[in-house]
Design a protein around this motif. Structure first.
Motif, PDB file in Angstrom:
ATOM      1  N   CYS A  27     -11.193   4.076   2.439  1.00  0.00           N
ATOM      2  CA  CYS A  27     -11.149   2.616   2.336  1.00  0.00           C
ATOM      3  C   CYS A  27     -11.300   2.197   0.877  1.00  0.00           C
ATOM      4  O   CYS A  27     -12.221   2.642   0.189  1.00  0.00           O
ATOM      5  CB  CYS A  27     -12.254   1.978   3.179  1.00  0.00           C
ATOM      6  SG  CYS A  27     -12.171   0.173   3.242  1.00  0.00           S
ATOM      7  N   ILE A  28     -10.369   1.378   0.432  1.00  0.00           N
ATOM      8  CA  ILE A  28     -10.394   0.818  -0.916  1.00  0.00           C
ATOM      9  C   ILE A  28     -10.627  -0.685  -0.799  1.00  0.00           C
ATOM     10  O   ILE A  28      -9.991  -1.351   0.025  1.00  0.00           O
ATOM     11  CB  ILE A  28      -9.071   1.068  -1.659  1.00  0.00           C
ATOM     12  CG1 ILE A  28      -8.820   2.564  -1.838  1.00  0.00           C
ATOM     13  CG2 ILE A  28      -9.060   0.371  -3.016  1.00  0.00           C
ATOM     14  CD1 ILE A  28      -7.439   2.873  -2.391  1.00  0.00           C
ATOM     15  N   PRO A  70       0.848  -1.201   0.000  1.00  0.00           N
ATOM     16  CA  PRO A  70       0.000   0.000   0.000  1.00  0.00           C
ATOM     17  C   PRO A  70       0.882   1.250   0.000  1.00  0.00           C
ATOM     18  O   PRO A  70       2.093   1.162   0.212  1.00  0.00           O
ATOM     19  CB  PRO A  70      -0.782  -0.134   1.309  1.00  0.00           C
ATOM     20  CG  PRO A  70       0.134  -0.909   2.203  1.00  0.00           C
ATOM     21  CD  PRO A  70       0.862  -1.879   1.306  1.00  0.00           C
ATOM     22  N   SER A 122     -10.594  -4.133  -3.166  1.00  0.00           N
ATOM     23  CA  SER A 122     -10.194  -4.599  -4.490  1.00  0.00           C
ATOM     24  C   SER A 122     -10.015  -6.108  -4.521  1.00  0.00           C
ATOM     25  O   SER A 122      -9.925  -6.763  -3.482  1.00  0.00           O
ATOM     26  CB  SER A 122      -8.889  -3.912  -4.925  1.00  0.00           C
ATOM     27  OG  SER A 122      -7.817  -4.306  -4.090  1.00  0.00           O
ATOM     28  N   GLU A 125      -8.260  -6.267   0.433  1.00  0.00           N
ATOM     29  CA  GLU A 125      -8.057  -7.050  -0.786  1.00  0.00           C
ATOM     30  C   GLU A 125      -8.365  -8.515  -0.532  1.00  0.00           C
ATOM     31  O   GLU A 125      -7.941  -9.093   0.469  1.00  0.00           O
ATOM     32  CB  GLU A 125      -6.603  -6.896  -1.234  1.00  0.00           C
ATOM     33  CG  GLU A 125      -6.301  -7.431  -2.613  1.00  0.00           C
ATOM     34  CD  GLU A 125      -4.890  -7.057  -3.043  1.00  0.00           C
ATOM     35  OE1 GLU A 125      -4.758  -6.291  -4.016  1.00  0.00           O
ATOM     36  OE2 GLU A 125      -3.925  -7.526  -2.402  1.00  0.00           O
ATOM     37  N   TRP A 136      -0.827   4.122   4.423  1.00  0.00           N
ATOM     38  CA  TRP A 136      -1.930   3.188   4.258  1.00  0.00           C
ATOM     39  C   TRP A 136      -1.629   1.864   4.962  1.00  0.00           C
ATOM     40  O   TRP A 136      -0.479   1.480   5.140  1.00  0.00           O
ATOM     41  CB  TRP A 136      -2.190   2.907   2.777  1.00  0.00           C
ATOM     42  CG  TRP A 136      -2.926   4.010   2.074  1.00  0.00           C
ATOM     43  CD1 TRP A 136      -2.398   5.203   1.665  1.00  0.00           C
ATOM     44  CD2 TRP A 136      -4.302   4.030   1.698  1.00  0.00           C
ATOM     45  NE1 TRP A 136      -3.365   5.964   1.055  1.00  0.00           N
ATOM     46  CE2 TRP A 136      -4.544   5.271   1.053  1.00  0.00           C
ATOM     47  CE3 TRP A 136      -5.349   3.120   1.838  1.00  0.00           C
ATOM     48  CZ2 TRP A 136      -5.796   5.612   0.566  1.00  0.00           C
ATOM     49  CZ3 TRP A 136      -6.600   3.464   1.341  1.00  0.00           C
ATOM     50  CH2 TRP A 136      -6.816   4.702   0.720  1.00  0.00           C
ATOM     51  N   LYS A 185      -2.826  -2.277   4.727  1.00  0.00           N
ATOM     52  CA  LYS A 185      -3.472  -3.204   3.792  1.00  0.00           C
ATOM     53  C   LYS A 185      -3.915  -4.470   4.502  1.00  0.00           C
ATOM     54  O   LYS A 185      -3.142  -5.112   5.209  1.00  0.00           O
ATOM     55  CB  LYS A 185      -2.525  -3.556   2.645  1.00  0.00           C
ATOM     56  CG  LYS A 185      -3.200  -4.362   1.525  1.00  0.00           C
ATOM     57  CD  LYS A 185      -2.288  -4.496   0.323  1.00  0.00           C
ATOM     58  CE  LYS A 185      -2.995  -5.164  -0.846  1.00  0.00           C
ATOM     59  NZ  LYS A 185      -2.097  -5.313  -2.019  1.00  0.00           N
ATOM     60  N   TRP A 228      -6.672  -0.368   2.825  1.00  0.00           N
ATOM     61  CA  TRP A 228      -6.848  -1.039   1.532  1.00  0.00           C
ATOM     62  C   TRP A 228      -7.201  -2.492   1.836  1.00  0.00           C
ATOM     63  O   TRP A 228      -6.422  -3.225   2.429  1.00  0.00           O
ATOM     64  CB  TRP A 228      -5.565  -0.938   0.717  1.00  0.00           C
ATOM     65  CG  TRP A 228      -5.612  -1.608  -0.633  1.00  0.00           C
ATOM     66  CD1 TRP A 228      -6.662  -2.252  -1.224  1.00  0.00           C
ATOM     67  CD2 TRP A 228      -4.516  -1.705  -1.559  1.00  0.00           C
ATOM     68  NE1 TRP A 228      -6.309  -2.739  -2.454  1.00  0.00           N
ATOM     69  CE2 TRP A 228      -4.998  -2.409  -2.695  1.00  0.00           C
ATOM     70  CE3 TRP A 228      -3.189  -1.264  -1.539  1.00  0.00           C
ATOM     71  CZ2 TRP A 228      -4.188  -2.688  -3.792  1.00  0.00           C
ATOM     72  CZ3 TRP A 228      -2.385  -1.544  -2.636  1.00  0.00           C
ATOM     73  CH2 TRP A 228      -2.879  -2.238  -3.747  1.00  0.00           C
TER      74      TRP A 228
END
Length: 203
Positions: free
Chosen positions: A149-150, A38, A152, A111, A42, A44, A109
């Motif tokens: 917040c992402i 990240p 993916s 994932e 950030w 992750k 992030w």
């Protein structure tokens, strides 16, 4: 190997193509997959769920790392009887709850390798299954707690550390949290930190 029917029709329209070229037409090139660090500031979270087909028992796991790929936290837990969808959603929710608990609520992030579920969450889609929708609603209620917040998708080859924690969850009699990485995941963590690329074979 699954072959797209439309590709078959395209190949049939070609004239006087050697057999070796037809084979290449159906061949899918491997996809290079690399876990990405990240950005600075950030955190992750990689999550995964696991379900054993014979027993139906499921477990969850995940790992949290910073922009240097330093290990911050890992978690694993057996959740009893559940399908893979519920396991994935439970793993995600648990990881987000831990991120909030430990104060990683500014830049997160998230994932995972369950592409359809990631798309449902990102696009705020509704699903017919009541139990699945309940889990999704719980996750959607947590998302606003993060400043940024992402969410993916990554192929399983780039989610190996989280997958390892999920596998370890099957052998856990109680929820476990690690602040120091266990030996079982050291190889995956090191390869991720080094940016090792793993080829994903399609078909």
């Amino acid at each position: 190997m699954v072959i797209d029917v439309t590709n078959i029709f395209r190949c049939q329209k070609l004239v006087k193509i050697p057999v070796c070229q037809l084979i290449r037409c159906f061949h899918n090139e491997p996809i290079p997959v690399t876990w990405k660090k990240p950005g600075i500031g950030w955190t992750k979270l990689n999550f995964d769920g696991s379900c054993k087909s014979i027993s139906g028992k499921a477990s969850i796991g995940g790992v949290v790392r910073n922009h240097n790929a330093d290990f911050l936290l890992g978690y694993a837990e057996s959740i009893g009887q559940a399908n893979s969808t519920i396991a994935e959603l439970t793993a995600l929710r648990r990881g987000m709850e831990l991120a909030l608990e430990y104060g990683w609520n500014k830049y997160l992030w998230v994932e995972g390798d369950a592409k359809t579920l990631v798309e449902i969450i990102v696009k705020r889609r509704q699903v017919r299954c009541t139990e699945v929708q309940r889990h999704i609603s719980n996750i959607n209620s947590i998302l606003p707690e993060f400043e940024n917040c992402i969410v993916s998708h990554i192929y399983r080859e780039g989610n190996r550390a989280a997958d390892k924690f999920a596998q370890m969850g099957h052998d856990s009699n109680h929820p476990r949290i690690w602040r120091v990485p266990p030996d079982e995941v050291l190889v995956q963590l090191l390869e991720d930190a080094q940016g090792i690329t793993v080829l994903r074979r399609k078909g």
